[in-house]
Design a protein around this motif. Structure first.
Motif, PDB file in Angstrom:
ATOM      1  N   PRO A 138     -69.579  93.416  19.212  1.00 52.09           N
ATOM      2  CA  PRO A 138     -68.355  93.066  19.958  1.00 52.09           C
ATOM      3  C   PRO A 138     -68.151  91.556  20.069  1.00 52.09           C
ATOM      4  N   ALA A 139     -69.236  90.826  20.388  1.00 54.09           N
ATOM      5  CA  ALA A 139     -69.119  89.370  20.521  1.00 54.09           C
ATOM      6  C   ALA A 139     -68.833  88.725  19.177  1.00 54.09           C
ATOM      7  N   PHE A 140     -69.459  89.239  18.109  1.00 53.52           N
ATOM      8  CA  PHE A 140     -69.206  88.673  16.786  1.00 53.52           C
ATOM      9  C   PHE A 140     -67.750  88.886  16.385  1.00 53.52           C
ATOM     10  N   ARG A 141     -67.216  90.052  16.666  1.00 51.38           N
ATOM     11  CA  ARG A 141     -65.837  90.324  16.284  1.00 51.38           C
ATOM     12  C   ARG A 141     -64.856  89.407  17.003  1.00 51.38           C
ATOM     13  N   ILE A 142     -65.155  89.083  18.240  1.00 46.17           N
ATOM     14  CA  ILE A 142     -64.295  88.140  18.961  1.00 46.17           C
ATOM     15  C   ILE A 142     -64.304  86.792  18.249  1.00 46.17           C
ATOM     16  N   ALA A 143     -65.507  86.334  17.861  1.00 44.80           N
ATOM     17  CA  ALA A 143     -65.612  85.064  17.140  1.00 44.80           C
ATOM     18  C   ALA A 143     -64.924  85.143  15.791  1.00 44.80           C
ATOM     19  N   ASP A 144     -65.029  86.285  15.143  1.00 48.16           N
ATOM     20  CA  ASP A 144     -64.397  86.495  13.836  1.00 48.16           C
ATOM     21  C   ASP A 144     -62.874  86.396  13.953  1.00 48.16           C
ATOM     22  N   VAL A 145     -62.325  87.068  14.949  1.00 46.64           N
ATOM     23  CA  VAL A 145     -60.879  87.001  15.179  1.00 46.64           C
ATOM     24  C   VAL A 145     -60.465  85.558  15.479  1.00 46.64           C
ATOM     25  N   GLU A 146     -61.278  84.834  16.252  1.00 50.86           N
ATOM     26  CA  GLU A 146     -60.967  83.441  16.579  1.00 50.86           C
ATOM     27  C   GLU A 146     -60.923  82.577  15.312  1.00 50.86           C
ATOM     28  N   PHE A 147     -61.834  82.841  14.375  1.00 43.87           N
ATOM     29  CA  PHE A 147     -61.830  82.076  13.125  1.00 43.87           C
ATOM     30  C   PHE A 147     -60.526  82.285  12.359  1.00 43.87           C
ATOM     31  N   HIS A 148     -60.154  83.542  12.179  1.00 40.86           N
ATOM     32  CA  HIS A 148     -58.948  83.829  11.403  1.00 40.86           C
ATOM     33  C   HIS A 148     -57.686  83.363  12.139  1.00 40.86           C
ATOM     34  N   ARG A 149     -57.723  83.395  13.463  1.00 39.56           N
ATOM     35  CA  ARG A 149     -56.572  82.882  14.216  1.00 39.56           C
ATOM     36  C   ARG A 149     -56.467  81.369  14.062  1.00 39.56           C
ATOM     37  N   ALA A 150     -57.609  80.685  14.064  1.00 38.17           N
ATOM     38  CA  ALA A 150     -57.601  79.231  13.874  1.00 38.17           C
ATOM     39  C   ALA A 150     -56.995  78.877  12.519  1.00 38.17           C
ATOM     40  N   LEU A 151     -57.278  79.683  11.519  1.00 36.15           N
ATOM     41  CA  LEU A 151     -56.679  79.472  10.203  1.00 36.15           C
ATOM     42  C   LEU A 151     -55.169  79.661  10.273  1.00 36.15           C
ATOM     43  N   ALA A 152     -54.723  80.680  11.019  1.00 32.81           N
ATOM     44  CA  ALA A 152     -53.286  80.942  11.147  1.00 32.81           C
ATOM     45  C   ALA A 152     -52.559  79.827  11.901  1.00 32.81           C
ATOM     46  N   GLU A 153     -53.277  79.086  12.731  1.00 28.14           N
ATOM     47  CA  GLU A 153     -52.665  78.026  13.530  1.00 28.14           C
ATOM     48  C   GLU A 153     -52.419  76.736  12.743  1.00 28.14           C
ATOM     49  N   VAL A 154     -53.066  76.591  11.591  1.00 24.87           N
ATOM     50  CA  VAL A 154     -53.036  75.308  10.888  1.00 24.87           C
ATOM     51  C   VAL A 154     -51.628  74.824  10.548  1.00 24.87           C
ATOM     52  N   GLY A 156     -48.913  75.211  12.062  1.00 30.63           N
ATOM     53  CA  GLY A 156     -48.097  74.922  13.239  1.00 30.63           C
ATOM     54  C   GLY A 156     -46.858  75.789  13.324  1.00 30.63           C
ATOM     55  N   ASN A 157     -46.862  76.905  12.590  1.00 30.44           N
ATOM     56  CA  ASN A 157     -45.723  77.824  12.570  1.00 30.44           C
ATOM     57  C   ASN A 157     -46.039  79.006  13.480  1.00 30.44           C
ATOM     58  N   PRO A 158     -45.285  79.198  14.560  1.00 27.36           N
ATOM     59  CA  PRO A 158     -45.617  80.278  15.504  1.00 27.36           C
ATOM     60  C   PRO A 158     -45.497  81.666  14.907  1.00 27.36           C
ATOM     61  N   ILE A 159     -44.748  81.813  13.826  1.00 30.80           N
ATOM     62  CA  ILE A 159     -44.618  83.131  13.202  1.00 30.80           C
ATOM     63  C   ILE A 159     -45.959  83.596  12.646  1.00 30.80           C
ATOM     64  N   PHE A 160     -46.701  82.689  12.003  1.00 30.48           N
ATOM     65  CA  PHE A 160     -47.993  83.077  11.442  1.00 30.48           C
ATOM     66  C   PHE A 160     -48.965  83.492  12.537  1.00 30.48           C
ATOM     67  N   VAL A 161     -48.976  82.742  13.637  1.00 37.21           N
ATOM     68  CA  VAL A 161     -49.873  83.068  14.748  1.00 37.21           C
ATOM     69  C   VAL A 161     -49.470  84.398  15.375  1.00 37.21           C
ATOM     70  N   ALA A 162     -48.178  84.608  15.532  1.00 37.65           N
ATOM     71  CA  ALA A 162     -47.701  85.863  16.127  1.00 37.65           C
ATOM     72  C   ALA A 162     -48.043  87.056  15.240  1.00 37.65           C
ATOM     73  N   LEU A 163     -47.906  86.898  13.936  1.00 39.33           N
ATOM     74  CA  LEU A 163     -48.279  87.969  13.009  1.00 39.33           C
ATOM     75  C   LEU A 163     -49.768  88.274  13.120  1.00 39.33           C
ATOM     76  N   HIS A 164     -50.574  87.228  13.210  1.00 42.96           N
ATOM     77  CA  HIS A 164     -52.011  87.441  13.370  1.00 42.96           C
ATOM     78  C   HIS A 164     -52.303  88.189  14.660  1.00 42.96           C
ATOM     79  N   ASP A 165     -51.736  87.731  15.753  1.00 47.73           N
ATOM     80  CA  ASP A 165     -52.006  88.358  17.047  1.00 47.73           C
ATOM     81  C   ASP A 165     -51.539  89.808  17.082  1.00 47.73           C
TER      82      ASP A 165
END
Length: 239
Positions: A138-154, A156-165
């Motif tokens: 469970p803890a690893f998956r949270i970190a994993d999601v955080e990694f891929h979300r950080a990639l989506a944030e690069v 600066g387009n909110p659409i990419f972050v929203a799609l990820h979320d």
């Protein structure tokens, strides 16, 4: 002919989108709306419920409905919740995996060209959290999601972050658990490290290649998991 709740909700929604009813403003009272549209309270209440479903009003007990302009993440989140039945099947899952591959490889290519030190640092922090949680799925998956979300944030387009979320995060968190948690998580995190190393080196092709391998194996293992009887299955998908 009296207007129905759907028509009234549509008219009020247009006023929200047009700025006539601004975010944070209270809706007119039920009596005023009844007089305006020539309908009873039941119809107005149903129309307001429809506006709430559109995320255009907030309802609080004892208060008049307040206009709320939804965020992109909220809108896509509503779509995501409604689409879970579609994505639950193997064919729907394949469509989601393909869409994710297109999105994330494009993000990796962009990151290799444009990621800032702070953005790369956020990916590295997620990797470090993953390394500390290799035996804790469970803890690893949270970190994993955080990694891929950080990639989506690069970008600066909110659409990419929203799609990820709305879609990717839920997809990753719902994967069946692996039999060998530590080995599974270590391989996944090592590939994250490879992606970041390629980004730091501004090597877009390497970043895309590593991430493509990471994500395509993800779906291949999932399909094998579906096709293999549960008692014989000792593999599960990457997250």
């Amino acid at each position: 002919m009296a207007l129905g709740a759907a028509e009234i909700a549509s008219m009020l929604a247009e006023e929200v989108h047009g700025g006539i009813l601004g975010a944070g403003a209270m809706l007119p009272s039920e009596r005023d709306l009844c007089d305006r549209f020539g309908v009873g309270r039941t119809t107005i209440r149903e129309a307001v419920k429809r506006l709430e479903a559109m995320r255009l009003v907030e309802l609080r007990k004892g208060y008049r409905p307040r206009v709320a302009y939804p965020t992109l993440t909220q809108l896509l989140g509503s779509i995501s919740a409604a689409s879970q039945l579609f994505f639950r099947g193997t064919e729907g899952g394949a469509h989601m995996e393909q869409a994710r591959l297109f999105l994330e490889t494009g993000l990796a290519r962009y990151a290799a060209q444009s990621a800032t030190a702070a953005q790369i640092g956020k990916m590295v922090a997620a990797i470090e959290r993953g390394d500390k949680a290799l035996d804790d799925l469970p803890a690893f998956r949270i970190a994993d999601v955080e990694f891929h979300r950080a990639l989506a944030e690069v970008p600066g387009n909110p659409i990419f972050v929203a799609l990820h979320d709305a879609f990717v995060g839920g997809l990753m968190m719902s994967r069946p658990g692996p039999k060998d948690v530590v080995s599974h998580n270590r391989r996944s995190n090592d590939e994250h490290k490879g992606v970041v190393q390629a980004i730091i080196a501004h090597d877009a092709e390497a970043a895309v290649t590593i991430l493509t391998k990471h994500l395509t194996r993800n779906y291949a293992i999932y399909v094998n998991h579906v096709l293999t009887p549960l008692e014989d299955s000792n593999q599960s998908p990457e997250v």
